[in-house]
Design a protein around this motif. Structure first.
Motif, mmCIF file in Angstrom:
data_model
loop_
_atom_site.group_PDB
_atom_site.id
_atom_site.type_symbol
_atom_site.label_atom_id
_atom_site.label_comp_id
_atom_site.label_asym_id
_atom_site.label_seq_id
_atom_site.Cartn_x
_atom_site.Cartn_y
_atom_site.Cartn_z
ATOM 1 N N GLY A 1 0.720 -1.456 -0.143
ATOM 2 C CA GLY A 1 0.110 -0.085 -0.021
ATOM 3 C C GLY A 1 0.841 1.393 -0.057
ATOM 4 O O GLY A 1 0.350 2.442 -0.035
ATOM 5 N N LEU A 2 2.067 1.188 0.141
ATOM 6 C CA LEU A 2 2.852 2.425 0.326
ATOM 7 C C LEU A 2 2.734 3.333 -0.951
ATOM 8 O O LEU A 2 2.599 4.716 -0.828
ATOM 9 C CB LEU A 2 4.333 2.035 0.530
ATOM 10 N N ALA A 3 2.682 2.838 -2.117
ATOM 11 C CA ALA A 3 2.845 3.582 -3.371
ATOM 12 C C ALA A 3 1.128 3.888 -3.943
ATOM 13 O O ALA A 3 1.050 4.352 -4.945
ATOM 14 C CB ALA A 3 3.725 3.008 -4.602
ATOM 15 N N HIS B 1 0.044 1.576 14.600
ATOM 16 C CA HIS B 1 1.186 2.563 14.057
ATOM 17 C C HIS B 1 2.479 2.222 14.207
ATOM 18 O O HIS B 1 3.268 1.765 13.353
ATOM 19 C CB HIS B 1 0.806 3.918 14.596
ATOM 20 N N GLU B 2 2.772 2.005 15.680
ATOM 21 C CA GLU B 2 4.273 1.575 15.824
ATOM 22 C C GLU B 2 4.574 0.569 15.379
ATOM 23 O O GLU B 2 5.792 0.360 14.790
ATOM 24 C CB GLU B 2 4.580 1.812 17.228
ATOM 25 N N GLU B 3 3.742 -0.616 15.616
ATOM 26 C CA GLU B 3 4.245 -1.958 15.495
ATOM 27 C C GLU B 3 4.231 -2.434 13.852
ATOM 28 O O GLU B 3 5.083 -3.014 13.476
ATOM 29 C CB GLU B 3 3.259 -2.713 16.078
ATOM 30 N N MET C 1 7.833 -3.380 11.717
ATOM 31 C CA MET C 1 7.748 -4.427 11.037
ATOM 32 C C MET C 1 8.192 -4.225 9.492
ATOM 33 O O MET C 1 8.835 -5.026 8.929
ATOM 34 C CB MET C 1 6.603 -5.291 10.793
ATOM 35 N N ARG C 2 7.753 -2.929 9.086
ATOM 36 C CA ARG C 2 7.888 -2.572 7.641
ATOM 37 C C ARG C 2 9.255 -1.546 7.374
ATOM 38 O O ARG C 2 9.389 -1.562 6.463
ATOM 39 C CB ARG C 2 6.573 -1.715 7.321
ATOM 40 N N PHE D 1 2.613 2.740 7.942
ATOM 41 C CA PHE D 1 1.013 2.499 8.527
ATOM 42 C C PHE D 1 0.058 3.459 7.655
ATOM 43 O O PHE D 1 -1.164 3.041 7.585
ATOM 44 C CB PHE D 1 1.123 2.789 10.024
ATOM 45 N N GLU D 2 0.564 4.674 7.506
ATOM 46 C CA GLU D 2 -0.557 5.824 7.077
ATOM 47 C C GLU D 2 -0.752 5.161 5.588
ATOM 48 O O GLU D 2 -2.018 5.218 5.333
ATOM 49 C CB GLU D 2 0.264 7.039 7.091
ATOM 50 N N ALA D 3 0.185 4.882 5.085
ATOM 51 C CA ALA D 3 0.029 4.543 3.432
ATOM 52 C C ALA D 3 -1.025 3.149 3.362
ATOM 53 O O ALA D 3 -1.785 3.270 2.609
ATOM 54 C CB ALA D 3 1.152 4.311 2.951
ATOM 55 N N ALA D 4 -0.709 2.230 4.239
ATOM 56 C CA ALA D 4 -1.301 0.866 4.159
ATOM 57 C C ALA D 4 -2.681 1.256 4.662
ATOM 58 O O ALA D 4 -3.671 0.879 3.804
ATOM 59 C CB ALA D 4 -0.920 -0.201 5.086
ATOM 60 N N THR D 5 -3.126 2.107 5.656
ATOM 61 C CA THR D 5 -4.445 2.449 6.116
ATOM 62 C C THR D 5 -5.220 3.079 4.860
ATOM 63 O O THR D 5 -6.344 3.038 4.968
ATOM 64 C CB THR D 5 -4.410 2.962 7.462
ATOM 65 N N ASN D 6 -4.610 4.070 4.410
ATOM 66 C CA ASN D 6 -5.188 4.802 3.033
ATOM 67 C C ASN D 6 -5.391 4.008 2.252
ATOM 68 O O ASN D 6 -6.650 4.109 1.489
ATOM 69 C CB ASN D 6 -4.240 5.920 2.742
ATOM 70 N N ALA D 7 -4.700 2.796 1.632
ATOM 71 C CA ALA D 7 -5.008 2.075 0.731
ATOM 72 C C ALA D 7 -6.486 1.229 1.122
ATOM 73 O O ALA D 7 -7.093 1.062 0.461
ATOM 74 C CB ALA D 7 -3.982 1.093 0.243
#
Lengths: 359, 148
Positions: free
Chosen positions: A117-119, A144-146, A150-151, A157-163
């Motif tokens: 999801g980052l891009a 968020h932190e965890e 991992m990544r 986190f922000e990008a993955a949740t936006n996706a």
């Protein structure tokens, strides 16, 4: 949980499933085809298992080469019934991903993708949907932190949740989220669940680390056997009681008396039975978690369909796995040696899930 | 014959598993990948009085998995209603642009009817089957055609 005898009810169901499984092996109908389109990735995940021995300098496979594989398959299958899963690395690293998707779709093959999801942006998402993307899976490994731990990326986190939010808002689009459960995020499962529900997620797959690649030497990623059972208990409880989102354990591992309770099906490793893959260097394999030693051919010298039909013997006849700890195992008839991705170079089993239940 | 026997054996096993209280274990089991979706578009075509009309062409336009148009015909399945059904197929839902209902046989089969065009958004999601990861979505249209 302790080692418990299988209940009669479960054993009868497993026997019936075993009949179906053996039929499936005989037929070996190709149902899912992974395309490892790139090994480039915009993250540096602690648990990456995408053949971590590969050099990042391995070039992306040209689309035309993969389309050649689809053209080899087409006379023998109904393309509508062979699902192409675009994976990597990170597929979004390919600027021509939309062109790839459209070309796959126009040959009659439905397709989906696995992404971190980052891009992913809204524009990209719309373009992928227009290119025929049926489904997707997004990785989210904690709050968020965890997740960022991992990544290895502060914005991950922000990008993955936006996706996930984009997909959740797209009415009718089917997708799910996968989470690698480890020591750091085990206590957060309820919080992650509520977050996913708020983002419109209906299906959540949880898996655990197998000791391969970067994860092999990272103790923080491994759950203890007690925690593994706790995770399965959590999934079982939620499957019985939670109506807002469906939880399931990932595809690997025979799970004894958890079988039928933590997934919608009993365990079977479908690598080489209904799942095939084309890796970035042209290697023909099954699921992309499988180590390089079980490659069956290469598209640059073999016809994929010929390989699918005439090779894959180690995947379809598992008697070679019946040694060492599997030799006298009472669960062999239902497990048949666990997932093939858990076999090392020498054929040894790296991890037995059923063993983990004996606490 | 062999295929039929295999199918029957599979159905029997699925039945046994279901009777024992476990969910369906069809061959689309959880794979290491993404969910899989299939669609079916179906419905009925009648005149304004509710009488079934046979012989109507149902044309799904858009880029549907390599086929520019999917063409069907309404048929009377049970003697009472004129149904159409695509059967189960897989496509990206955004790729079906329109569904046209066209009378191609003139006065035959009840009269000469005006064409109607709908979009998938006009249809009702009738059911969703979750044989995870294969999800089947079914959309229904109830079409009433006017005579020309």
């Amino acid at each position: 949980m302790g080692e418990q005898k299988l209940s009669l009810r479960r054993r009868l169901a497993l026997e019936a499933y075993r009949v179906m499984k053996h039929q499936s092996v005989k037929e070996h109908r190709l149902r899912q085809l992974f395309w490892e389109c790139t090994l480039r990735c915009n993250l540096n995940c602690r648990h990456c298992g995408s053949d971590c021995r590969s050099e990042a300098t391995q070039k992306d496979m040209p689309l035309e080469d993969f389309l050649g594989v689809l053209d080899q398959i087409t006379p023998h299958v109904n393309p509508n019934e062979v699902f192409v899963i675009i994976s990597g690395g990170e597929p979004l690293m390919r600027s021509d991903l939309e062109r790839c998707g459209r070309a796959i779709y126009e040959r009659g093959f439905p397709w989906g993708m696995v992404t971190n999801g980052l891009a992913m942006t809204e524009k990209r998402y719309r373009a992928l949907r227009a290119a025929g993307m049926h489904t997707a899976t997004v990785s989210l490994d904690g709050l968020h932190e965890e997740h960022n731990f991992m990544r290895g990326h502060a914005r991950s986190f922000e990008a993955a949740t936006n996706a996930i939010r984009l997909m959740g808002a797209d009415k009718g689009f089917i997708f799910d989220v996968v989470t690698c459960v480890n020591r750091r995020n085990l206590s957060q499962l309820d919080g992650i669940k509520e977050l996913l529900i708020s983002l419109g997620v209906k299906a959540w797959r949880l898996f655990t680390i197998f000791p391969s690649g970067r994860a092999a030497d990272d103790p923080e990623l491994q759950l203890s056997n007690e925690d593994f059972c706790r995770l399965l208990d959590y999934i079982r409880k939620n499957r019985a009681e939670e109506k807002r989102i469906e939880l399931s354990y990932g595809c690997e591992g025979f799970l004894g008396n958890y079988e039928g309770d933590v997934r919608k099906h009993f365990f079977s490793c479908n690598a080489g039975v209904s799942v095939g893959s084309v890796l970035v260097d042209g290697s023909i394999s099954a699921c992309t978690s499988i180590r390089a030693d079980y490659i069956q051919g290469n598209i640059y010298k073999d016809n994929f369909w010929d390989v699918w039909q005439n090779r894959f013997e180690p995947y379809r006849n598992r008697e070679w796995m019946r040694k060492e700890e599997c030799a006298d195992c009472s669960m062999w008839r239902y497990c048949e040696g666990n997932g093939i991705h858990l076999r090392g170079n020498d054929g040894r089993l790296m991890l037995c899930h059923y063993d983990r239940l004996k606490i | 014959m062999k295929n039929l026997i295999n199918k029957l054996i599979r159905l029997l096993c699925v039945w046994v598993i279901g009777m024992l209280g476990f969910s369906s274990c069809e061959e689309h089991s959880d794979e290491y990948g993404t969910p899989i979706t299939y669609f079916r578009y179906w419905g009925t075509v009648t005149d304004e009085a509710g009488n079934p009309i046979e012989g109507i062409n149902v044309i799904m336009s858009g880029n549907i998995l390599g086929m520019p148009n999917v063409q069907l015909k309404t048929e009377s399945y049970d003697g009472e209603k004129s149904n159409f059904s695509t059967g189960i197929f897989s496509t990206a839902d955004t790729h079906i642009a329109t569904i046209d209902f066209v009378d191609v046989d003139g006065e035959e089969n009840g009269g000469d009817f005006q064409s109607v065009t709908i979009t998938p958004q006009d249809m009702v999601q009738e059911s969703q089957f979750d044989d995870m990861p294969a999800t089947r979505l079914e959309y229904k249209a109830t079409i009433k055609l006017k005579k020309k």
